[in-house]
Design a protein around this motif. Structure first.
Motif, PDB file in Angstrom:
ATOM      1  N   SER A 394     -13.912  -2.174  -1.638  1.00  0.00           N
ATOM      2  CA  SER A 394     -15.048  -3.051  -1.345  1.00  0.00           C
ATOM      3  C   SER A 394     -14.969  -4.377  -2.094  1.00  0.00           C
ATOM      4  O   SER A 394     -15.581  -5.362  -1.691  1.00  0.00           O
ATOM      5  N   ASP A 395     -14.187  -4.407  -3.175  1.00  0.00           N
ATOM      6  CA  ASP A 395     -14.031  -5.660  -3.927  1.00  0.00           C
ATOM      7  C   ASP A 395     -12.936  -6.550  -3.351  1.00  0.00           C
ATOM      8  O   ASP A 395     -12.678  -7.642  -3.859  1.00  0.00           O
ATOM      9  N   GLY A 396     -12.274  -6.084  -2.296  1.00  0.00           N
ATOM     10  CA  GLY A 396     -11.251  -6.892  -1.632  1.00  0.00           C
ATOM     11  C   GLY A 396      -9.832  -6.622  -2.092  1.00  0.00           C
ATOM     12  O   GLY A 396      -8.879  -7.111  -1.487  1.00  0.00           O
ATOM     13  N   PHE A 397      -9.680  -5.840  -3.173  1.00  0.00           N
ATOM     14  CA  PHE A 397      -8.345  -5.544  -3.690  1.00  0.00           C
ATOM     15  C   PHE A 397      -7.818  -4.233  -3.094  1.00  0.00           C
ATOM     16  O   PHE A 397      -8.604  -3.368  -2.694  1.00  0.00           O
ATOM     17  N   PRO A 398      -6.489  -4.069  -3.070  1.00  0.00           N
ATOM     18  CA  PRO A 398      -5.938  -2.829  -2.526  1.00  0.00           C
ATOM     19  C   PRO A 398      -6.353  -1.617  -3.356  1.00  0.00           C
ATOM     20  O   PRO A 398      -6.238  -1.624  -4.590  1.00  0.00           O
ATOM     21  N   SER A 399      -6.808  -0.580  -2.671  1.00  0.00           N
ATOM     22  CA  SER A 399      -7.037   0.700  -3.338  1.00  0.00           C
ATOM     23  C   SER A 399      -5.843   1.620  -3.123  1.00  0.00           C
ATOM     24  O   SER A 399      -5.640   2.557  -3.897  1.00  0.00           O
ATOM     25  N   GLN A 400      -5.056   1.333  -2.088  1.00  0.00           N
ATOM     26  CA  GLN A 400      -3.811   2.054  -1.864  1.00  0.00           C
ATOM     27  C   GLN A 400      -2.901   1.211  -0.966  1.00  0.00           C
ATOM     28  O   GLN A 400      -3.376   0.477  -0.079  1.00  0.00           O
ATOM     29  N   ILE A 401      -1.612   1.298  -1.245  1.00  0.00           N
ATOM     30  CA  ILE A 401      -0.585   0.681  -0.410  1.00  0.00           C
ATOM     31  C   ILE A 401       0.440   1.767  -0.118  1.00  0.00           C
ATOM     32  O   ILE A 401       0.887   2.471  -1.027  1.00  0.00           O
ATOM     33  N   GLN A 402       0.831   1.874   1.146  1.00  0.00           N
ATOM     34  CA  GLN A 402       1.749   2.942   1.540  1.00  0.00           C
ATOM     35  C   GLN A 402       2.890   2.385   2.384  1.00  0.00           C
ATOM     36  O   GLN A 402       2.734   1.372   3.077  1.00  0.00           O
ATOM     37  N   THR A 403       4.027   3.073   2.277  1.00  0.00           N
ATOM     38  CA  THR A 403       5.127   2.808   3.210  1.00  0.00           C
ATOM     39  C   THR A 403       5.478   4.116   3.904  1.00  0.00           C
ATOM     40  O   THR A 403       5.126   5.212   3.435  1.00  0.00           O
ATOM     41  N   PHE A 404       6.203   4.010   5.025  1.00  0.00           N
ATOM     42  CA  PHE A 404       6.516   5.188   5.845  1.00  0.00           C
ATOM     43  C   PHE A 404       8.003   5.236   6.190  1.00  0.00           C
ATOM     44  O   PHE A 404       8.386   5.763   7.229  1.00  0.00           O
TER      45      PHE A 404
END
Length: 1003
Positions: A394-404
């Protein structure tokens, strides 16, 4: 007049002009300027000489040469006199009153009456071959005392100046480097008293060159209030207005009226502009510049009329009004439009300055998705892109980043690789050591949802601070964050830091911040030092999941790269750097690898603003295209097509300094020869790419002086010097760059991010559409990802292959600012097809983790080739790399290419040693194996990093390999200068020499 072939296209107009002048009876005071046809050695004698005819008696000749020189302090430069008959250098020479306007020379006429040459700017080339410096010889006195005693300084001149010669037409001072005398300048000022400036209209083929002097040409013409020229329909007609300041001018602007013909038809003023003050920046934003001119200086204002194709033939008249500090001068424009439509807006004739229009181009600026990438998809707070996903808080920053991506980098799956172990977060620690708490935020709000770009914002507020977050992600995995921190009251902080907690599985390797590519150190501590180090971020990751970060503020300016970094380094971010209090630490624990970017103690007054901006790149960018690697075998030299066909190469890289691409980063002069060559290559199944970038620009560029008129926008400020031509014609305030002695091609360093990139994009489009190039070879990159995307779009337009390969020398050294080439250029990797990281990369001492992260390109979805000393072919093949033909005599890749083809490596699955799924390992941890797997067969590449010769056994997972061990054979085919033919069994110990390895075929 004879022309060198490499100068001919540039100089044709100059020579035509000269011939016209020479055919007209001249006024008595007009000096004749001619082309010396390269008839003397410029190194030692210089580029300029006066031809004088002695018709006197005795052994003392006297000549006063009105040379009208633009160089300062000519009295500090040597005079050399030669006998034209014999070529002998005359030792008995005396000079007197040597100044910029003229000089008097006495010499002994050793052959009696006849011609003598007076060389007046001799120099000696010093420095290295490619970074040459012309050093002007100092005066010397070798005259015999007895002869000197015979010289009467008050004697009358007994020589006639017949002509002033330049070594060739390109070096000529005539007409725009020939200065007006002080008396002439004073007189023209007196005749125009009461003005704060004078305006001299000038034709496009006579580029204004001098800032400190009026040219004699303007004295002869006088002050004009009309400019006339002829254009074709659809042509961009460039012209100049030379502003001569009689007092300091703080702001020079030019406005234009409509142009009208006798029938009332118009060319709108919207079609007329001045590139010095108005235009479009490289990123598509508005360019507006204030031009100031100091008293006594000349400023060229380059303007252009974009004549519509629909314009009726006839003469159009209007006004160009030059305004400065409340005063104005109007120049009448008379443009005659011919009843003929030009092709391509006239850009096929760049010698007419028609391509200046390109400086304000917006071609390929729209952020459309480029293959192989896919449109961005937004679902709730998630943004998905090719092989990756970002989840926003909600603050605009990533809470998670994923690759596949799978560890092999050949497939995208549904199984997620988490990069973060916890959300990104800013922490504000007050003077008491307590963290600012009780934040309230507005929640996440998307402001743009397009296929190529998604943007969002969020505002978080505490009692003392407000944090406005504006961010975006693009289809290739680039995120840009603008974080505006505003003090709501006077406040003191012990620290403001930003923490990025990364999963240990996505933090195996590190590169950047002074760390060479390789295994991530257990702990890490770094401080800002922009004066010496081109470091503001790093990459942390594993092969199939990683993150590059870079910390900046609102004043970020891209520094110069390669060995010019120290001349324009990074600016210390006010926020992150905080007067060098800031830095970065990396500390691991069982659950996380914490990257902590801290800025240290500071106080903020109410209303103070800081920008804690940063960028991210999510890696890898795409899966590896191994078939591209096997299909595209590069030949890096200009050679006959049939010669290249025989090698088995499929792609030709044309460097500069050759017949079809002679001038560095300006491939527009011999384009007809280039097209002929490319057409033949296409007929015989080969592709052709050319060297072209914007780090530096050849002095043979038609637009050189127009670009110089833009101040420091295009050319970097500097101390000048370098090759003699630059010193004699560009003058000062530039950085000399690469020089090619064979063709005297002298480059000037580009300043960085500017409108030349617009020109570059247009130029690449023109070369693709009109010459048929199949891509470009980049030798380092001096532009950012915005320009790279535009380049990729124009190169791949209409089905063109648009292949881009990137070469870089290892930049981890003092002059380059201790940066890693892969880290420096990672923002370009999404659009690169192949890497060639070459000079100063150590393929012998470098460990596997260095090869993998900093050389191979594999963690980013790329593959590469080796250069330095031919590379190490055994180690290279573990990463699918060879060296590049015919660059090194130490390693010829053709035998390995033949093995690729005979095995049928195309279509195989590359499973590297870095993958837990690799079906083959060795019994020695320092001997690594990569498998190229096909149905029923496999090619195993093994290479040693052991300190001595060793013997290893292959540990084969036959089920994973897909081969029945009972029926399997292991053979080493003979490969010249690589390995002898040999057969092994699965239980054999295989001897591996130090630093070498094997290519084994299992069937």
């Amino acid at each position: 007049m004879k022309l060198n072939s490499h100068n001919k296209p540039i100089l044709s107009l100059i020579l035509i002009m000269c011939l016209c002048i020479f055919s007209i009876p001249l006024a008595a005071q007009q000096i004749k300027y001619t082309d010396g046809n390269d008839s003397w050695n410029s190194n030692q004698l210089g580029n300029h000489r006066a031809v004088v005819q002695f018709s006197g008696k005795g052994n003392v000749a006297k000549t006063t040469i009105e040379w009208r020189r633009r160089d300062e302090n000519p009295d500090l430069k040597r005079i050399i006199v030669q006998d034209a008959k014999t070529g002998a250098t005359i030792l008995n020479v005396k000079t007197e009153n040597i100044n910029r306007e003229n000089g008097t020379i006495f010499f002994e006429p050793i052959s009696g009456n006849g011609n003598y040459y007076v060389y007046f700017m001799p120099y000696i080339d010093e420095g290295t071959a490619n970074y040459l410096k012309g050093v002007y010889a100092k005066p010397e006195n070798k005259a015999d005392a007895q002869w000197l005693a015979k010289v009467k300084t008050n004697m009358a001149d007994n020589c006639t100046l017949t002509e002033i010669q330049s070594i060739n037409a390109f070096n000529s001072f005539y007409p725009m480097d020939v200065i007006a005398t002080a008396a002439e300048t004073k007189d023209i000022i007196a005749k125009n008293s009461g003005n704060s400036f004078l305006v001299f209209p000038e034709d496009r083929i006579y580029s204004i060159r001098m800032k400190n002097d009026l040219p004699q040409r303007w004295i002869q013409k006088g002050v004009q209030n009309t400019f006339s020229d002829t254009a074709l329909k659809g042509e961009y007609l460039a012209f100049q207005l030379g502003v001569y300041a009689l007092q300091d001018l703080s702001s020079v602007k030019i406005s234009f009226s409509d142009l009208k013909n006798s029938n009332g038809e118009t060319i709108s003023s919207k079609n007329i502009s001045c590139i010095n003050t108005d235009g479009v920046k490289y990123d598509g934003s508005v360019f507006a510049s204030t031009v100031s001119v100091a008293k006594g200086k000349v400023q060229a204002m380059w303007c252009g009329v974009d004549v519509p194709q629909t314009a009726a033939a006839g003469t159009y008249t209007g006004k160009a009004t030059v305004t400065a500090d409340g005063k104005s001068t109007a120049i009448t424009l008379q443009i005659t439009v011919k009843n003929e439509v030009t092709k391509n807006g006239g850009i096929d004739s760049p010698e007419k300055m028609t391509r200046l229009k390109w400086l304000n181009s917006t071609l390929a600026q729209e952020n459309t998705v480029i293959a192989p990438y896919t449109p961005l998809v937004v679902k709730d707070a998630e943004v998905s892109l090719l092989g990756r996903k970002v989840v926003l808080g909600s603050d605009g920053f990533p809470s998670q980043i994923q690759t596949f991506f799978t560890p092999e980098m050949t497939t995208i799956t549904t199984k997620a690789n988490d990069i973060l172990s916890a959300p990104f977060a800013f922490h504000f620690v007050d003077a008491s050591g307590k963290e600012v708490a009780q934040w309230k935020n507005t929640g996440l709000k998307f402001t743009k949802k397009e296929a190529g770009t998604v943007a969002w914002e969020s505002t978080s507020t505490s009692k003392s601070v407000q944090m406005d977050v504006n961010a975006s992600i693009e289809f290739d995995g680039f995120l840009h964050y603008t974080v505006k921190v505003t003090a709501l009251e006077d406040v003191t902080f012990n620290d403001i830091n930003f923490q990025m907690p990364i999963q240990p599985t996505s933090a195996k390797y590190m590169m950047g911040l002074g760390q060479k590519g390789g295994d991530r150190p257990a702990t890490f501590d770094w401080k800002w030092d922009v004066a010496h180090k081109n470091q503001d971020g790093a990459w942390i990751g594993s092969v199939n999941s990683g993150l590059q970060f870079s910390f900046r503020d609102e004043k970020y300016s891209r520094p110069l790269n390669t060995n010019f970094y120290l001349q324009k380094p990074l600016l210390l971010p006010t926020s992150w750097g905080n007067e060098n209090k800031g830095g970065i630490t990396i500390t691991p624990n069982q659950k996380s690898v914490l990257v902590n970017a801290y800025s240290g103690a500071r106080s903020m007054k109410k209303g103070d603003v800081l920008y804690y901006n940063f960028t991210l790149l999510i890696t890898p960018f795409h899966k590896i295209d191994t078939d591209f690697q096997w299909d595209n075998k590069f030949y890096h030299k200009y050679s006959p097509i049939d010669t290249i066909v025989k090698t088995g190469a499929t792609v030709i890289n044309i460097h500069h300094a050759n017949a079809i691409n002679p001038y560095i980063n300006y491939p527009f002069i011999e384009f007809k020869k280039m097209k002929t060559y490319i057409d033949e290559a296409h007929e015989k199944g080969l592709k052709v790419k050319i060297y072209n970038t914007v780090r530096e620009v050849s002095n043979k560029a038609y637009e050189t002086f127009a670009l110089k008129s833009l101040g420091h926008e295009i050319y970097s400020p500097g101390k000048g010097g370098g090759f003699s031509w630059l010193q004699e014609h560009v003058g000062d305030d530039y950085i000399p760059a690469w020089f090619v002695p064979e063709i005297k091609d002298a480059a000037i360093v580009n300043s960085g991010m500017n409108r030349w990139h617009n020109y570059y994009v247009e130029g690449m489009n023109w070369l693709t559409q009109n010459v048929g190039i199949d891509g470009i070879y980049l030798d380092d990159v001096a532009f950012d990802r915005i320009t790279m995307k535009r380049i990729k779009r124009v190169l791949t337009k209409d089905g063109h292959p648009g292949i881009i390969d990137l070469h870089s020398a290892n930049q981890y050294n003092k002059s380059d600012g201790f940066n890693n080439s892969a880290n420096l250029y990672m923002e370009h990797f999404p659009y690169i097809n192949k890497l060639w990281f070459g000079e100063y990369f150590d393929y012998e001492k470098g460990q596997p983790d260095f090869f993998l992260t900093e050389v191979s390109g594999i963690p980013f979805g790329l593959m590469g080739e080796m250069l330095q000393d031919g590379g190490n072919p055994w180690r290279g093949m573990v990463y699918g790399m060879t060296n590049r033909l015919p660059w090194s005599d130490n390693a010829d890749p053709r035998e390995i290419w033949k093995l690729w083809d005979s095995f049928g490596i195309k279509g195989s699955e590359m499973i590297g040693y870095w993958s837990e799924n690799c079906p083959v390992k060795t019994s020695n941890a320092k001997v690594l194996a990569t498998v190229y797997k096909k149905n029923g067969t496999a090619l195993i590449s093994i290479a040693s990093w052991a300190d001595t010769d060793v013997k290893v056994k292959l540990n084969i997972d036959w089920k994973k390999l897909g081969i029945n061990p009972a029926k399997a054979t292991i053979t080493a085919p003979a490969v010249t200068n690589f390995q002898p033919a040999q057969t092994f069994t699965a239980n054999d110990e295989i001897p591996v020499s130090k630093g070498k390895g094997w290519l084994l075929i299992v069937k």
